[in-house]
Design a protein around this motif. Sequence first.
Motif, PDB file in Angstrom:
ATOM      1  N   ALA A 120     -32.110 -17.164  24.835  1.00 53.34           N
ATOM      2  CA  ALA A 120     -32.592 -18.157  23.874  1.00 53.34           C
ATOM      3  C   ALA A 120     -32.073 -17.787  22.494  1.00 53.34           C
ATOM      4  N   VAL A 121     -31.562 -18.767  21.766  1.00 55.69           N
ATOM      5  CA  VAL A 121     -31.135 -18.573  20.380  1.00 55.69           C
ATOM      6  C   VAL A 121     -31.991 -19.492  19.518  1.00 55.69           C
ATOM      7  N   VAL A 122     -32.702 -18.914  18.567  1.00 50.58           N
ATOM      8  CA  VAL A 122     -33.616 -19.674  17.715  1.00 50.58           C
ATOM      9  C   VAL A 122     -32.960 -19.884  16.355  1.00 50.58           C
ATOM     10  N   ALA A 127     -25.370 -18.744  11.536  1.00 53.63           N
ATOM     11  CA  ALA A 127     -25.581 -17.473  12.235  1.00 53.63           C
ATOM     12  C   ALA A 127     -25.904 -17.710  13.700  1.00 53.63           C
ATOM     13  N   GLY A 128     -26.814 -18.642  13.958  1.00 51.19           N
ATOM     14  CA  GLY A 128     -27.172 -18.947  15.332  1.00 51.19           C
ATOM     15  C   GLY A 128     -26.006 -19.513  16.111  1.00 51.19           C
ATOM     16  N   MET A 129     -25.204 -20.376  15.467  1.00 52.97           N
ATOM     17  CA  MET A 129     -24.108 -21.025  16.187  1.00 52.97           C
ATOM     18  C   MET A 129     -22.941 -20.074  16.445  1.00 52.97           C
ATOM     19  N   TYR A 130     -22.712 -19.121  15.548  1.00 54.33           N
ATOM     20  CA  TYR A 130     -21.688 -18.116  15.851  1.00 54.33           C
ATOM     21  C   TYR A 130     -22.133 -17.255  17.034  1.00 54.33           C
ATOM     22  N   ALA A 131     -23.441 -16.969  17.119  1.00 54.61           N
ATOM     23  CA  ALA A 131     -23.946 -16.230  18.276  1.00 54.61           C
ATOM     24  C   ALA A 131     -23.789 -17.062  19.551  1.00 54.61           C
ATOM     25  N   ILE A 146     -32.688 -23.444  20.217  1.00 58.36           N
ATOM     26  CA  ILE A 146     -33.955 -23.985  19.733  1.00 58.36           C
ATOM     27  C   ILE A 146     -33.935 -24.105  18.217  1.00 58.36           C
ATOM     28  N   ASP A 147     -34.485 -25.199  17.700  1.00 59.01           N
ATOM     29  CA  ASP A 147     -34.649 -25.343  16.258  1.00 59.01           C
ATOM     30  C   ASP A 147     -35.935 -26.109  15.988  1.00 59.01           C
TER      31      ASP A 147
END
Length: 505
Positions: A120-122, A127-131, A146-147
């Motif tokens: 899960a990426v919150v 930063a989240g999208m590079y991950a 998730i946002d």
Amino acid sequence: MAFAITQTCCGDASCVAVCPVNCIHPTPDEPDFGTAEMLYVDPRTCIDCGACADACPVDAVFPVDALTGPLKTYAKINADHYAHRDPIEEAADPAPNFHAWGPPVFRRTVPADFAPLDVAVVGTGPAGMYAVEDLLLHTNARVTLIDRLPVAGGLVRYGVAPDHPSTKRIGEVFARFHTHPRLRLRLGVEVGRDVTAEELAARHDAVVYAVGASAARPLGVPGEVLPGSLAATTVVAWYNGHPDVPADAVDLSTGRVVVVGTGNVALDVARVLTADPADLEGTSTAPHALARLRSSEVREVVLLGRRGPDVAACTRPELIALLERAGVEVVVDAHDERTARTIAAAAPADKAGLLQGVAREVVDWSAPPPADRRRIVLRFHSAPVAVVGDTGVRGLRVTGPDGEVEIPAGRVVRAVGYRGTPLPGLPFDEVTGTVPHRAGRVEGLAGTYVVGWAKRGPSGGIGANRACSRETVGSLIADAVAGRLPTRRRGPLLAGLVDRLRGRP
């Protein structure tokens, strides 16, 4: 003819990866990458192939002979970066100096039969999208993104000024991952309200938090909570249409606004508040903000800096963009002789040197702002002492060489930095405003990771998040391979969780 990188450079190094002659620096492997204001093309080495322009996600790279208007100066800015550096050693033959072959480097080791992870990426900001990009392109992980907001984008959508449409364009690069077959996008889901950190950890092999730093740092002076004293975070969110900020949050029925701070966000606010509304039509400016800007009474914005022009917090590209605008006068307040000395002694390409052609005057604050034009006043070596007023802001008391002076203003905007806020279920360092971690691993929570401003504090632009995310994802993969991820728990705790992650109605 060489190419040059210009103002909208996001620093994510997409251009570095495709350059065949290694003429763009700093590279991700160099120590100043992530802290440099932008990337630069070495005109002595560039072979005019255009690969960098094709790869740039924000349209920041142009042939030098195609630069016009304010962008012309970037030919010299790029060249000056290499003026005192040795050129790359030329090969013995006349062929282009392509990257030298080196030994292979394996930064990550993943077994061929490694089972796919559920991650899960919150947070849907950079930063989240590079991950997410790293996980989807370099592993076989399944990602739940998730946002808490109903629209994805984070800082790109709600933090970049609407008059920087090229910078916002990187959002299109990120958005292509939203439809990836191994990604599920869950908008309108807030950790702490709709789902707990414990539930996310139980449902996934790992959770990466990219929740940013959305709060404003306080000034720490009396009166800063008076009506009419606003955080820059509020103003930025207002003109970008952030759903948390009401349409009437910013009142522009005043002739003068003082913005405390000289960083890029402060300059963004000054530009938007003095913009011709016609220039913002067709941009991402929120309709309610555009309507208020059309009836705005603001004629003067004062940018207040505690220190001198040589150490202003803004980057040179943003200062150049401010100075080169048509229709808005820029003036340096000559109240302190140190300002004039610093500007005169600076090299032309330095931040202070960029102000050498700007008009200087000792501003008479007892006089009202000019009614027939819009202008921005840069006042350095002056710190806020108190926001003054009874039921609302009347002005800002600031320091000067001969004592304190009051600048009459109907609005004060506090633009002195961002700060992270605690997220339920995660540790939080009140001093740094970040989530305590080691190489992205959240302390005390195995299988939980952090990236971006929540990890390192509010520093670095969009591109700095790529290297930051690479480190965090590298830690996650290393933990998975070593068997350090916790065993996923299933059972009553997960009742209804999947339904909630489908999104709120």
